[in-house]
Design an enzyme around this catalytic site. Structure first.
Site, mmCIF file in Angstrom:
data_model
loop_
_atom_site.group_PDB
_atom_site.id
_atom_site.type_symbol
_atom_site.label_atom_id
_atom_site.label_comp_id
_atom_site.label_asym_id
_atom_site.label_seq_id
_atom_site.Cartn_x
_atom_site.Cartn_y
_atom_site.Cartn_z
ATOM 1 C CB CYS A 177 -8.384 -5.417 2.524
ATOM 2 S SG CYS A 177 -7.345 -4.008 2.867
ATOM 3 C CB ALA A 208 -6.248 -6.406 -2.326
ATOM 4 C CB ALA A 246 -0.945 -0.020 1.188
ATOM 5 C CB ALA A 247 3.289 2.619 2.437
ATOM 6 C CB SER A 278 0.382 -2.849 -5.881
ATOM 7 O OG SER A 278 -0.827 -2.165 -5.731
ATOM 8 N NE ARG A 337 -1.612 10.188 -10.231
ATOM 9 C CZ ARG A 337 -1.848 9.175 -9.403
ATOM 10 N NH1 ARG A 337 -1.441 9.240 -8.146
ATOM 11 N NH2 ARG A 337 -2.499 8.114 -9.815
#
Ligand SMILES: Cc1cc2nc3c(=O)[nH]c(=O)nc-3n(C[C@H](O)[C@H](O)[C@H](O)COP(=O)(O)OP(=O)(O)OC[C@H]3O[C@@H](n4cnc5c(N)ncnc54)[C@H](O)[C@@H]3O)c2cc1C
Length: 167
Positions: A45, A43, A13-14, A41, A24
């Site tokens: 969760c 999930a 996540a981080a 990356s 960006r």
């Protein structure tokens, strides 16, 4: 002027968010992300819900592949690569990956190694049928065991939200 080299350790996540944000903010930076695990990356969760069958496709947990990350953000991803040492003076990190050990130079270093479940020093905590759940490989190990059909009873140690979801 040489492009700025941004090195990120940890790709969940981080780390993955930091990489996307860095791109960006800078079109020209050379961004590299390393993770000692085999995925970038993913999930976490969803891990309990894959084990319960609510999420059926394992691939749904893998939010990005290294190729997807490189294609979309021009971030070089190096998996199965562990950061071993930071030389702050020399602005470089010693890593060990599939091709052995190497030093990676940086201008900016982002540490996003996350955490790990605490495995209490209890007798039996390291037996093959005691599991932790934090990563996709952890989940795969637990699922293989469940698929073997040997489990008749289960104890969940830890009553936080992950423990409750697993229960
Ligand atoms: C089962 C489960 C369910 C969850 N459910 C939720 C939820 O519903 N909602 C929510 O908000 N949060 C949830 N979380 C918590 C959330 O997943 C974490 O807060 C989040 O993953 C933290 O992200 P992170 O990038 O900081 O660290 P991590 O996810 O721990 O990732 C760190 C990465 O760094 C890598 N790394 C570590 N050391 C090194 C090194 N020396 N060299 C190279 N790489 C290294 C590791 O391999 C790892 O891939 C859940 C977590 C789990 C495990």
């Amino acid at each position: 002027m040489n492009p700025q080299r941004i090195l990120i350790i940890g790709g969940v996540a981080a780390g993955a968010t930091a990489a996307a944000r860095a791109r960006r903010l800078s079109e020209t930076a050379e961004i590299t992300l390393v993770d000692r695990g085999p995925y970038v990356s993913f999930a976490n969760c969803g891990l309990p819900y894959f084990l319960s069958g609510d999420i059926q496709k394992r691939s749904a947990l893998l939010l990005r592949t290294p190729e997807g990350f490189e294609g979309r953000y021009r971030v070089q991803v190096r998996l199965d690569t562990e950061a071993l040492e930071i030389d702050r003076e020399g602005k470089r990190v010693r890593v060990r990956g599939p091709e052995g050990e190497a030093w990676m130079a940086y201008d900016k270093l982002i540490l996003a190694q996350g955490s790990n479940p605490i495995v209490p020093p209890l007798p039996g905590a390291t037996l093959p049928h005691a599991f932790k759940l934090w990563t996709v490989p952890d989940m795969d190990r637990l699922q293989r065991f469940l698929n073997e059909g040997q489990a008749k009873t289960a104890v969940v140690a830890g009553g936080g939200f992950i423990g409750l979801e697993m229960a």
